[in-house]
Motif scaffolding. Structure first.
Motif, mmCIF file in Angstrom:
data_model
loop_
_atom_site.group_PDB
_atom_site.id
_atom_site.type_symbol
_atom_site.label_atom_id
_atom_site.label_comp_id
_atom_site.label_asym_id
_atom_site.label_seq_id
_atom_site.Cartn_x
_atom_site.Cartn_y
_atom_site.Cartn_z
ATOM 1 N N ALA A 169 0.846 -1.202 0.000
ATOM 2 C CA ALA A 169 0.000 0.000 0.000
ATOM 3 C C ALA A 169 0.879 1.250 0.000
ATOM 4 N N GLN A 170 0.301 2.370 -0.406
ATOM 5 C CA GLN A 170 1.045 3.631 -0.427
ATOM 6 C C GLN A 170 0.818 4.448 0.844
ATOM 7 N N THR A 171 -0.258 4.138 1.545
ATOM 8 C CA THR A 171 -0.554 4.913 2.759
ATOM 9 C C THR A 171 -0.675 3.969 3.956
ATOM 10 N N MET A 172 -0.599 4.569 5.128
ATOM 11 C CA MET A 172 -0.697 3.790 6.376
ATOM 12 C C MET A 172 -1.483 4.594 7.408
ATOM 13 N N LYS A 173 -1.879 3.882 8.455
ATOM 14 C CA LYS A 173 -2.591 4.549 9.546
ATOM 15 C C LYS A 173 -1.629 4.862 10.689
ATOM 16 N N GLN A 174 -1.856 5.986 11.311
ATOM 17 C CA GLN A 174 -1.158 6.380 12.543
ATOM 18 C C GLN A 174 -2.208 6.696 13.595
ATOM 19 N N VAL A 175 -1.910 6.400 14.857
ATOM 20 C CA VAL A 175 -2.729 6.910 15.963
ATOM 21 C C VAL A 175 -1.971 8.090 16.556
ATOM 22 N N VAL A 176 -2.521 9.282 16.372
ATOM 23 C CA VAL A 176 -1.816 10.470 16.860
ATOM 24 C C VAL A 176 -2.510 11.005 18.108
ATOM 25 N N LEU A 177 -1.724 11.700 18.914
ATOM 26 C CA LEU A 177 -2.258 12.288 20.142
ATOM 27 C C LEU A 177 -3.032 13.552 19.797
ATOM 28 N N ALA A 178 -4.309 13.579 20.182
ATOM 29 C CA ALA A 178 -5.155 14.741 19.895
ATOM 30 C C ALA A 178 -5.230 15.678 21.095
#
Lengths: 345, 345
Positions: free
Chosen positions: A2-11
């Motif tokens: 895949a070209q993209t990925m998921k991140q869990v970022v601090l909101a």
């Protein structure tokens, strides 16, 4: 790929106990490794209680702080996808701190004090154990029982948060050393799991007769108390310790959401009184002190079948915020709680 | 010899800090010694802070409780008037626990765990020092600095209640060991007295800029904190300790008048946080552990002129209740506070 990925970022930095809404999932391009860099695919991430400090705006303890809008930091197990570094090859599995994202690029030669990603022996045990029994929690359990607690054969050791990643290993190390292991956990299922792991006795802190259960489990008191909790649980344990008992302290989840001062009354006078009255020895410590020796001993005991690892796994990186939040609200998982981000290969 | 004597008896258990009115003076017949017994004339009595526990109705720590209508208990120095025991002769001076009365009869063979009265070498130092530098407070200072604190040359040691009986000796032991001694005391006079005793730096906890004074006195932090106080003083010290600092704890005068819980906010979360954050080692201890070795070392250092004893003396057994009460209200005395009940001979 895949070209993209998921991140869990601090909101948002946590107020009190962390909430799933303190994080958000973002879709970003997968980075490409340059000279001397490696591309990692995340397999597992750990939702450690100690990561509470990384989401604290006024962080007071080591381990680093997560930044708003950036991927949440924390220990992960990853597979090397592409390597431009001589020490790593595609297919290697490593444990490092590349955070809550599906892929990451790292430069091993520019690592912080924690060192470059640690290559794992994939024949020894499932690679997920690098975040539990054969990782930081195992080192913490070892340091607390062996080095700080100095447990010897015949001694009685009581352990708070005993069904957690640290406590479940710590109790088994007590048994290896010839001691008596008494575990404190919340709920019948966790208590039963501890007995199954070899604990000699248990007490359920969620039961109305918790204090009586604990007294019954410690008819002659305890020589060592490995504390990961603080709060009501610890105030129930302390009167049952023997004179001169040791109290290795590796966490205080009851207070993670509190700053320096909580709502009254002030319990510090009673804490002082018990320390003096019983001549207690208390020591705060971090697991990394146990180092490689601790991991080698635990791995040896695992091979001998004397230590079993316990883990609970939830799937998908999107599950990480809720899993992390559950750590602070008395969830029902036993052992190390992990998020599986991807399968190997 | 007179036929009657004065006793200070306990009239009421203390609520909060002890008050002079918690005691009353009574006139009773002087007892006569039987077979195996000795008659003692009290010379000095000590108004130890730890005696707070003896006037507590819900005593939680060792040392015994005083009984209503009975003489207040506590360490005294006495002269043997009449002896019907082979180990003691008229004229001997002893240290024991015969309490706040002008005369007492004791049976040395029926002593409690503290053992029979200890005969003093009257050539070594004034006999009053058996209640201070060469008694329990000296043993406590020694145990805290040498055995629990494990102070080595070049280390910095900060001491609370430094102008008291324990602290004033402890700081001088630090100097003997080649360490740097920083004392915390209330008021300019006490601070000046500490510098005169050889402390390297001082901080006045009654001054509005106490925290700044302490930071200036500890530019690189402290390796050891001998705590006899707790409360605000300790919460000011803890952030200045180095990682892995040791904290021998021999008392907590800030909380003696409080039970297990004081008025809020709850400071226990902050205490936990600092223990973990700094990897502190805290140990409660009682001085008697240092035993004879401690007293011999201190006596040797006194002979060499390396340790001076500091004491403040008030006269007359009737002064004991007010002297005891003053210990808890930040009095101006330096060193061991003693009540002289009679002169020798």
């Amino acid at each position: 790929m895949a070209q993209t990925m998921k991140q869990v970022v601090l909101a948002a930095y946590a107020q009190g106990n962390p909430q799933p809404g303190d994080f958000r999932v973002e879709e970003v391009p997968i980075p490409q490794p340059g000279d001397g860099e490696i591309l990692l695919k995340t397999l597992y991430l750990a939702v450690d209680p100690l990561l509470r400090f990384s989401v604290d705006e006024t962080v007071l303890t080591g381990g680093g702080r997560a930044e708003l809008g950036q991927p949440m930091i924390g220990p992960v197990v990853s597979e090397v996808v592409t390597s431009n570094h001589p020490d790593y090859a595609a297919g290697d599995v490593v444990e490092g701190r590349s955070g809550w994202q599906e892929y990451a690029v790292l430069a091993p030669d520019q690592s912080d004090y924690r060192g470059p990603p640690r290559k794992l022996d994939t024949t020894l045990a499932p690679v997920s154990t690098a975040l539990g029994a054969l990782g930081g929690p195992g080192q913490t359990a070892y340091e607390g029982i062996v080095n700080v607690g100095r447990v010897t054969a015949g001694e009685t050791v009581v352990i708070s948060a005993a069904a957690g990643a640290v406590g479940s290993i710590a109790g088994q190390i007590v048994k290896v050393l010839g001691g008596r292991a008494v575990g404190i956990a919340g709920g019948l299922a966790k208590c039963a799991a501890l007995l199954d792991l070899g604990f000699d006795a248990v007490a359920d802190y969620k039961a109305p007769d918790f204090a009586a259960q604990l007294r019954a489990a410690l008819p002659e008191g305890a020589d060592v108390y490995l504390d990961n909790v603080g709060g009501d649980v610890t105030m129930t344990v302390l009167p049952l310790l023997k004179r001169g008992a040791r109290m290795p302290m590796c966490g205080f989840i009851a207070y993670y959401g509190v700053g320096m001062e909580g709502p009254g009354p002030d319990r510090l006078p009673g804490f002082y009184r018990l320390i003096m009255n019983k001549g207690l020895e208390i020591r705060g410590f971090a697991g990394m002190l146990a180092g490689q020796k601790g991991l080698e001993d635990i791995a040896g005991w695992m091979k001998q079948g004397r230590i079993r690892f316990a883990e609970s796994i939830v799937d998908g990186i999107e599950a990480a915020p809720a899993a992390f939040s559950s750590v602070f609200s008395g969830h029902e998982h036993v052992g190390k709680l992990l998020v599986r981000v991807a399968h190997r290969g």
